[in-house]
Design a protein around this motif. Structure first.
Motif: not given
Lengths: 333, 445
Positions: A223-225, A262, A265, A268, B1, B250-253
């Protein structure tokens, strides 16, 4: 045919002088697959346009609203949708009488203008192998895309080495093993849980000594975060340049067409970590419209290079924006 | 976001400021902004529209008390409405007296196999069941191996037939096997399928008929966009599933798909996936999801993230050092590294409710720590652990070494001394109340 010419052809999908009949056949076939895959998309996506527009000569507010709805429902996103609508409204102000066809053409143009196609010409150095690194979040179809890519290279008589750097997910390596057997590729792997950067190092070393033409590196979905995992990706990339200065020559970000806003993001953050060169948009054979591609092209300037239209080896195609948009708009059926 | 949405809402609420009641006119613009915000959160277009219509209906004519702003009132109405729409409480899974059969279905890559493993572990631990994981994905390479590895990880029994390409048949055989193997729970993992692939959809229908499961669960990626409507509808038509599992949260969606699915098929969301680890399964809390979609400050996420990145042992060591008045620059440096691991500063600060709008135009530099790090790096180990020896000439040397002015070095040292004094005070009085508070927050998750 020399190596780079072959490589270029297999990467761009174009055959230069010696295109035989068998090649035309496959092109035809691939056009059919694209069409078949996109047909369902078309019916629900731009099909709505014809319903809402046929028989009218002007765009009313109501119609603009329905265009807005169609755009938003395709995951194009507010910002980019508004951009398209703004353009449309400007046009209305200029040309008072607008016919359905004109609106179609205009929308086509507008969307094409926003869509970036992978134009970057490969500046092949004499460095061999050509290294492709595939990144993306979990479950977007990285491994499947790699299998399909390897198949394309193999078809073009290029030798492929695949690096199984997804050492985290259960059976990721086994999955890749099946694909590498199917596509005659050499697979470099270590045990599950081993250091992915070290797998990449091994892969490049081995590819070099085996004189492989292409290396494809599979990375674990992340996951990108997740800062740590993204840093790991940067590290993997750095390690490769130790074996081969310009490696990876290409970083492909795999995106799932069903993903919503999403995805922007994701693009990005992955760009930040690995300087993504292009995008492979997968699962376009479903009901998803893949409108995020338009938003990403518009907002991040990352071109779309491949589209995935199914689960078999032949279901990977080069993204062609004219074909893409035209197929969406075509009046057949 | 993160900011985007709260910002939009805050801007929307501005038009309501200073009015005594919420009227049709002053609410129209607000509703439009909210709708946009919801669509940006991937809520389906139509669902967003009907939702704002409902909120407007409830809001109009409401008297605004002087103590709260109209915006706050509207937020409350909205949040309540959202939570109601999402189902007001979490729904548990149906456990049968004899054999509980759970069928897992969904699109490719939504996380079915991982979820199956997690569910086996969860029900084993929480309901004391003896699970059998059944591999019915006969298409994707190594899907069977993946489930087998996971079943070992969670210590569950495993069933597969590697040469059998008929999932209906496999699932029937699995039920027979479970009886001789004394399992009271079987979880059937199926292949990912696209909802318009008639053949594959028929197949899953057949599996359901053959198994007659206690629960059919539809697994869906939380990041799904507008397509959630079609997929959920199509799967529901064929399967009439009992519950939804939202993965990759757990992502930021924002996870607007949760709202879409709920309103389109009216089935409860039962579980959420919160990590790749087998323990990363949580029961679904509607109110938390409502807050997430609306972006009303992700305090819980912030605490979770802090918890994820914070090394407890390190924290304990530092606590001891503070108590002994031995907190030095090297500890400070370590703390900075931990904070940095939590993500971008702007992201972090943005998660604190109400802060969103204030930092919109401020450029929070992620390199803010750089000069501090440089100054600390220019100190000798002795100076770091004994800050009191930092005299004028040492400070000058540090300034030159780190490329800063002496006054900047002075400033940092002064701030540092104040900080360690404060920490000492917090330590002394009231028995770690701050830490207790933090711990409580974390345990609540």
């Amino acid at each position: 045919m020399n190596f780079f010419k072959k490589l270029k052809e297999s990467l761009t999908g174009k055959k230069t002088e010696d295109s035989g009949t068998s090649n035309q056949d496959t092109e035809k076939k691939s056009a059919e697959v694209l069409k078949k895959g996109l047909e369902k998309t078309k019916n629900s996506f731009f099909g709505n346009f014809s319903k809402s527009l046929v028989g009218k000569s002007k765009i009313s507010d109501q119609e603009l609203d329905s265009i807005e709805e169609t755009l938003l429902k395709s995951d194009i996103g507010i910002e980019t949708s508004l951009k398209i609508i703004d353009g449309l409204e400007n046009r209305v102000r200029k040309d008072k009488f607008i016919h359905t066809n004109e609106i179609y053409d205009f929308l086509k143009d507008e969307i094409k203008n926003l869509l970036l196609q992978n134009k970057k010409d490969y500046s092949f150095s004499d460095e061999k192998p050509y290294v492709i690194m595939v990144v993306g979040i979990n479950g977007v179809g990285k491994t499947t895309t790699i299998g399909k890519l390897a198949h394309q290279f193999n078809k073009n008589n290029l030798s492929v080495t695949i690096g199984a750097a997804d050492t985290f997910r259960a059976a990721a390596i086994d999955q890749l093993e099946v694909w590498s057997n199917r596509t005659n590729a050499k697979l470099i792997k270590q045990k599950m849980g081993s250091d992915p950067a070290s797998v990449c190092f091994d892969t490049l070393k081995s590819a070099k000594s085996n004189d492989s033409d292409v290396v494809i590196i599979d990375t674990a979905g992340r996951l990108h975060n997740n800062v740590n995992l993204m840093n790991e990706l940067t590290k993997i990339k750095k390690v490769m340049s130790k074996v081969s200065i310009n490696a990876p020559h290409e970083v492909i970000l795999v995106l799932d067409a069903t993903t919503g806003q999403n995805a922007i993001e994701q693009a990005k953050q992955f760009s930040k970590a690995t300087e993504v060169d292009c995008i492979a948009l997968t699962k376009l054979d479903g009901t998803a419209k893949g409108g995020i591609a338009i938003g990403i092209s518009d907002q991040l300037n990352i071109p779309i290079k491949y589209i995935g239209l199914g689960e078999t080896v032949n279901d990977l195609q080069l993204f062609d924006k004219d074909k893409f948009v035209d197929t969406l708009f075509s009046n057949e059926n | 976001m993160f900011q985007n949405l709260s910002e939009k809402l805050e801007r929307a609420f501005k038009t309501l400021k200073g009015r005594a009641t919420i009227s049709d006119i002053n609410v129209a613009q607000t509703m439009k902004e909210i709708r946009k915000a919801l669509i940006s959160a991937d809520v389906d277009y139509k669902t967003a529209k009907s939702f704002t219509d409902k909120v407007r209906e409830k809001a109009i004519g409401q008297k605004v008390l002087t103590s709260i702003e109209p915006g706050q009132l509207l937020t409350k109405i909205m949040k309540d409405e959202l939570a109601e729409l999402m189902g007001s409480e979490s729904t548990d899974i149906q456990i049968e007296r004899g054999l509980t059969k759970i069928l897992v279905a969904g699109l490719q890559g939504s996380g079915k196999t991982t979820f199956s493993g997690k569910l086996a572990l969860y029900l084993k631990n929480n309901k004391k069941l003896k699970p059998l994981l059944v591999a019915c994905d006969v298409y994707r390479p190594a899907a069977i191996d993946q489930l087998e590895i996971l079943s070992k990880q969670v210590n569950a029994d495993f069933y597969c037939e590697r040469d059998n390409k008929d999932p209906v048949n496999i699932s029937k055989n699995a039920i027979k096997f479970s009886k001789t193997n004394n399992n009271n729970l079987i979880i059937i993992d199926t292949a990912g399928r696209i909802s318009i692939d008639q053949e594959m959809m028929n197949e899953i229908g057949e599996i359901k008929k053959a198994v007659s499961p206690s629960e059919t669960l539809f697994v869906v990626d939380a990041m799904t966009g507008q397509d959630a409507v079609n997929t959920a509808k199509n799967f529901n038509e064929v399967l009439d599933f009992d519950g939804v599992v939202l993965t990759k949260l757990d992502g930021d969606t924002r996870g607007g798909a949760a709202l879409t699915i709920r309103s389109v098929v009216n089935k409860p969301i039962k579980f959420i996936g919160t990590s790749e680890k087998m323990e990363g399964l949580d029961v679904f809390y509607p109110d938390r999801m409502a807050s997430r979609i609306l972006g009303m400050g992700d305090v819980i996420s912030l605490v979770e993230r802090a918890q994820q990145q914070f090394d407890e042992d390190e924290a304990r060591k530092i606590q001891k050092k503070i108590a002994k008045n031995k907190f030095g620059f090297d500890d400070f440096y370590k703390q900075i590294q931990q904070i940095k691991k939590m993500g971008s500063m702007k992201d972090l600060v943005g998660m604190i409710p109400g802060v969103g709008k204030n930092i919109k135009d401020m450029d929070i530099d992620d390199d803010a720590f750089k000069s501090i790090e440089a100054i600390i790096n220019s100190m000798t180990p002795k100076e770091r652990s004994n800050p009191e020896i930092l005299n004028g000439s040492r400070r000058k040397r540090i300034a030159v070494g780190s490329g800063n002015s002496v006054s900047e070095v002075n400033k940092l040292i002064k701030q540092f001394l104040q900080m360690s004094k404060m920490m000492k005070m917090m330590q002394g009085g009231g028995k770690n109340r701050v830490m207790d508070m933090l711990n409580n927050q974390m345990q609540r998750r």
